[in-house]
Scaffold this motif. Structure first.
Motif, PDB file in Angstrom:
ATOM      1  N   LEU A   1     -11.093 -14.789  -0.487  1.00 15.27           N
ATOM      2  CA  LEU A   1      -9.969 -13.972  -0.052  1.00 15.27           C
ATOM      3  C   LEU A   1     -10.353 -13.150   1.166  1.00 15.27           C
ATOM      4  O   LEU A   1     -11.506 -12.729   1.312  1.00 15.27           O
ATOM      5  CB  LEU A   1      -9.516 -13.043  -1.179  1.00 15.27           C
ATOM      6  N   PHE A   2      -9.351 -12.881   2.004  1.00 17.66           N
ATOM      7  CA  PHE A   2      -9.575 -12.179   3.265  1.00 17.66           C
ATOM      8  C   PHE A   2      -8.388 -11.250   3.508  1.00 17.66           C
ATOM      9  O   PHE A   2      -7.241 -11.697   3.524  1.00 17.66           O
ATOM     10  CB  PHE A   2      -9.701 -13.208   4.394  1.00 17.66           C
ATOM     11  N   ILE A   3      -8.688  -9.943   3.663  1.00 19.00           N
ATOM     12  CA  ILE A   3      -7.641  -8.959   3.969  1.00 19.00           C
ATOM     13  C   ILE A   3      -8.133  -8.075   5.110  1.00 19.00           C
ATOM     14  O   ILE A   3      -8.923  -7.145   4.898  1.00 19.00           O
ATOM     15  CB  ILE A   3      -7.281  -8.087   2.757  1.00 19.00           C
ATOM     16  N   PRO A   4      -7.696  -8.347   6.321  1.00 18.18           N
ATOM     17  CA  PRO A   4      -7.989  -7.451   7.441  1.00 18.18           C
ATOM     18  C   PRO A   4      -6.885  -6.402   7.557  1.00 18.18           C
ATOM     19  O   PRO A   4      -5.820  -6.532   6.939  1.00 18.18           O
ATOM     20  CB  PRO A   4      -7.994  -8.394   8.641  1.00 18.18           C
ATOM     21  N   VAL A   5      -7.118  -5.374   8.355  1.00 22.25           N
ATOM     22  CA  VAL A   5      -6.090  -4.354   8.587  1.00 22.25           C
ATOM     23  C   VAL A   5      -6.271  -3.755   9.978  1.00 22.25           C
ATOM     24  O   VAL A   5      -7.392  -3.488  10.408  1.00 22.25           O
ATOM     25  CB  VAL A   5      -6.131  -3.245   7.512  1.00 22.25           C
ATOM     26  N   ARG A   6      -5.158  -3.596  10.662  1.00 26.97           N
ATOM     27  CA  ARG A   6      -5.119  -2.861  11.929  1.00 26.97           C
ATOM     28  C   ARG A   6      -4.163  -1.699  11.730  1.00 26.97           C
ATOM     29  O   ARG A   6      -3.023  -1.893  11.320  1.00 26.97           O
ATOM     30  CB  ARG A   6      -4.646  -3.767  13.066  1.00 26.97           C
ATOM     31  N   ASP A   7      -4.632  -0.487  12.006  1.00 26.86           N
ATOM     32  CA  ASP A   7      -3.823   0.689  11.680  1.00 26.86           C
ATOM     33  C   ASP A   7      -3.408   1.439  12.937  1.00 26.86           C
ATOM     34  O   ASP A   7      -3.712   1.032  14.058  1.00 26.86           O
ATOM     35  CB  ASP A   7      -4.598   1.614  10.736  1.00 26.86           C
ATOM     36  N   GLY A   8      -2.710   2.550  12.736  1.00 24.41           N
ATOM     37  CA  GLY A   8      -2.155   3.300  13.848  1.00 24.41           C
ATOM     38  C   GLY A   8      -3.170   3.956  14.753  1.00 24.41           C
ATOM     39  O   GLY A   8      -2.813   4.435  15.834  1.00 24.41           O
ATOM     40  N   LEU A   9      -4.434   3.987  14.356  1.00 23.23           N
ATOM     41  CA  LEU A   9      -5.490   4.558  15.203  1.00 23.23           C
ATOM     42  C   LEU A   9      -6.218   3.496  16.019  1.00 23.23           C
ATOM     43  O   LEU A   9      -7.099   3.829  16.826  1.00 23.23           O
ATOM     44  CB  LEU A   9      -6.516   5.307  14.342  1.00 23.23           C
ATOM     45  N   ALA A  10      -5.845   2.235  15.847  1.00 26.93           N
ATOM     46  CA  ALA A  10      -6.570   1.145  16.499  1.00 26.93           C
ATOM     47  C   ALA A  10      -6.445   1.226  18.015  1.00 26.93           C
ATOM     48  O   ALA A  10      -5.360   1.390  18.564  1.00 26.93           O
ATOM     49  CB  ALA A  10      -6.039  -0.198  16.016  1.00 26.93           C
TER      50      ALA A  10
ATOM     51  N   VAL B   1       0.851  -1.187   0.000  1.00 22.97           N
ATOM     52  CA  VAL B   1       0.000   0.000   0.000  1.00 22.97           C
ATOM     53  C   VAL B   1       0.890   1.240   0.000  1.00 22.97           C
ATOM     54  O   VAL B   1       1.702   1.410   0.916  1.00 22.97           O
ATOM     55  CB  VAL B   1      -0.932   0.018   1.222  1.00 22.97           C
ATOM     56  N   PRO B   2       0.788   2.100  -1.005  1.00 14.26           N
ATOM     57  CA  PRO B   2       1.664   3.269  -1.082  1.00 14.26           C
ATOM     58  C   PRO B   2       1.622   4.120   0.187  1.00 14.26           C
ATOM     59  O   PRO B   2       0.543   4.422   0.700  1.00 14.26           O
ATOM     60  CB  PRO B   2       1.114   4.044  -2.291  1.00 14.26           C
ATOM     61  N   ASP B   3       2.777   4.484   0.681  1.00 11.85           N
ATOM     62  CA  ASP B   3       2.941   5.356   1.850  1.00 11.85           C
ATOM     63  C   ASP B   3       2.357   4.761   3.129  1.00 11.85           C
ATOM     64  O   ASP B   3       2.172   5.476   4.119  1.00 11.85           O
ATOM     65  CB  ASP B   3       2.316   6.735   1.597  1.00 11.85           C
ATOM     66  N   ALA B   4       2.049   3.468   3.114  1.00 10.85           N
ATOM     67  CA  ALA B   4       1.457   2.837   4.295  1.00 10.85           C
ATOM     68  C   ALA B   4       2.196   1.563   4.695  1.00 10.85           C
ATOM     69  O   ALA B   4       2.528   1.372   5.860  1.00 10.85           O
ATOM     70  CB  ALA B   4      -0.024   2.544   4.077  1.00 10.85           C
ATOM     71  N   GLY B   5       2.439   0.667   3.728  1.00 10.95           N
ATOM     72  CA  GLY B   5       3.141  -0.561   4.043  1.00 10.95           C
ATOM     73  C   GLY B   5       2.473  -1.786   3.439  1.00 10.95           C
ATOM     74  O   GLY B   5       1.471  -1.682   2.722  1.00 10.95           O
ATOM     75  N   PRO B   6       3.008  -2.972   3.738  1.00 10.57           N
ATOM     76  CA  PRO B   6       2.477  -4.204   3.159  1.00 10.57           C
ATOM     77  C   PRO B   6       1.315  -4.777   3.971  1.00 10.57           C
ATOM     78  O   PRO B   6       1.225  -4.574   5.185  1.00 10.57           O
ATOM     79  CB  PRO B   6       3.684  -5.146   3.204  1.00 10.57           C
ATOM     80  N   LEU B   7       0.455  -5.509   3.284  1.00  8.21           N
ATOM     81  CA  LEU B   7      -0.622  -6.261   3.916  1.00  8.21           C
ATOM     82  C   LEU B   7      -0.637  -7.662   3.318  1.00  8.21           C
ATOM     83  O   LEU B   7      -0.549  -7.830   2.102  1.00  8.21           O
ATOM     84  CB  LEU B   7      -1.982  -5.604   3.680  1.00  8.21           C
ATOM     85  N   ASP B   8      -0.769  -8.665   4.174  1.00  7.49           N
ATOM     86  CA  ASP B   8      -0.898 -10.034   3.697  1.00  7.49           C
ATOM     87  C   ASP B   8      -2.288 -10.275   3.113  1.00  7.49           C
ATOM     88  O   ASP B   8      -3.287  -9.727   3.588  1.00  7.49           O
ATOM     89  CB  ASP B   8      -0.663 -11.022   4.842  1.00  7.49           C
ATOM     90  N   VAL B   9      -2.325 -11.114   2.094  1.00 11.08           N
ATOM     91  CA  VAL B   9      -3.575 -11.557   1.468  1.00 11.08           C
ATOM     92  C   VAL B   9      -3.775 -13.019   1.840  1.00 11.08           C
ATOM     93  O   VAL B   9      -2.903 -13.863   1.585  1.00 11.08           O
ATOM     94  CB  VAL B   9      -3.521 -11.397  -0.055  1.00 11.08           C
ATOM     95  N   TRP B  10      -4.936 -13.321   2.430  1.00 10.72           N
ATOM     96  CA  TRP B  10      -5.219 -14.659   2.935  1.00 10.72           C
ATOM     97  C   TRP B  10      -6.316 -15.326   2.108  1.00 10.72           C
ATOM     98  O   TRP B  10      -7.205 -14.646   1.584  1.00 10.72           O
ATOM     99  CB  TRP B  10      -5.657 -14.597   4.396  1.00 10.72           C
ATOM    100  N   ARG B  11      -6.234 -16.645   2.044  1.00  7.91           N
ATOM    101  CA  ARG B  11      -7.296 -17.446   1.420  1.00  7.91           C
ATOM    102  C   ARG B  11      -7.908 -18.350   2.474  1.00  7.91           C
ATOM    103  O   ARG B  11      -7.193 -19.043   3.210  1.00  7.91           O
ATOM    104  CB  ARG B  11      -6.747 -18.283   0.271  1.00  7.91           C
ATOM    105  N   LEU B  12      -9.220 -18.340   2.535  1.00  5.54           N
ATOM    106  CA  LEU B  12      -9.938 -19.255   3.423  1.00  5.54           C
ATOM    107  C   LEU B  12      -9.847 -20.661   2.840  1.00  5.54           C
ATOM    108  O   LEU B  12     -10.214 -20.877   1.682  1.00  5.54           O
ATOM    109  CB  LEU B  12     -11.396 -18.806   3.542  1.00  5.54           C
TER     110      LEU B  12
END
Length: 212
Positions: free
Chosen positions: A127-136, A109-120
């Motif tokens: 496909l499943f992509i969760p995210v936890r960010d700096g405001l969590a 993700v530009p200016d943010a970082g990588p995220l893993d892509v998961w398969r159930l």
């Protein structure tokens, strides 16, 4: 007259049907901004009125709409799914047993970082992509356990291109899992590869203050 279990199952089926229809309409909208407004209105209606809502009765009585930030086009991306190290995790649910996930790729993700892509890996796939960010976990921020960007098995799918190997990630559509509202739900949350240090101030926020 149907049993309580049968009635509950039918209600969940109807919820899923409406979510799939909503994302169909979202993908066909003339602009991302129009799609986002449609998504916000329909999600509010589902949460308030649908019998399968995760909102507790006391919360429904006071409900005035989900805390969803205004649309910001800077948080919409179409990204290639890149190669990632093999990996997986298992998640124990109260109804479906142990659900396995396999890491099938990553996105940058530009200016943010990588995220893993998961398969159930169980029946139905997806496909499943969760995210936890700096405001969590911060008051007025986002849910401490993270939010969902993509969960195709439940209809949350903004689009992908199998030929180009890309997927649409729009953080304006990030939403809280059901367990954010009702602890009776068991929800797979963001894994270490789905944590961003940067704040992501768009999408569905969390009015509950500090949370786990």
């Amino acid at each position: 007259m149907p049993t309580t279990n049968a009635r509950t199952a039918v209600e969940v089926v109807d919820w899923r049907r409406r979510v799939f229809a909503l994302y169909d309409a979202v993908r066909l909208a003339e602009s991302p901004e129009e799609a986002h407004e449609l998504w916000r209105i329909e999600r509010d209606d589902l949460m308030l009125r649908h019998p399968a809502t995760p909102l507790l009765p006391a919360d429904r009585a006071l409900f005035e709409g989900l805390p969803i930030a205004s649309y910001d086009p800077a948080w919409r991306f179409e990204l290639p799914i890149l190669t990632a190290e093999p990996g997986g995790f298992e998640f124990a649910t109260g109804t479906d047993g142990v659900v396995p996930f396999e890491r099938v790729g990553r996105v940058e993700v530009p200016d943010a970082g990588p995220l893993d892509v998961w398969r159930l890996m169980s029946y139905g796939g997806g496909l499943f992509i969760p995210v936890r960010d700096g405001l969590a976990g911060h008051p007025g921020g986002t849910y401490g356990g993270g939010r969902y960007l993509v969960d195709t098995i439940k209809g949350a799918d903004l689009g992908s291109d199998a030929v180009r190997g890309t997927i649409v990630l729009d953080f304006n559509f990030a939403y809280n899992p059901s367990c954010a509202y009702d602890p009776a739900w068991a929800c797979p949350l963001a894994q270490p590869g789905n944590v961003l240090d940067v704040p992501v101030p768009v999408g569905e926020l969390y009015a509950g203050g500090t949370n786990g």
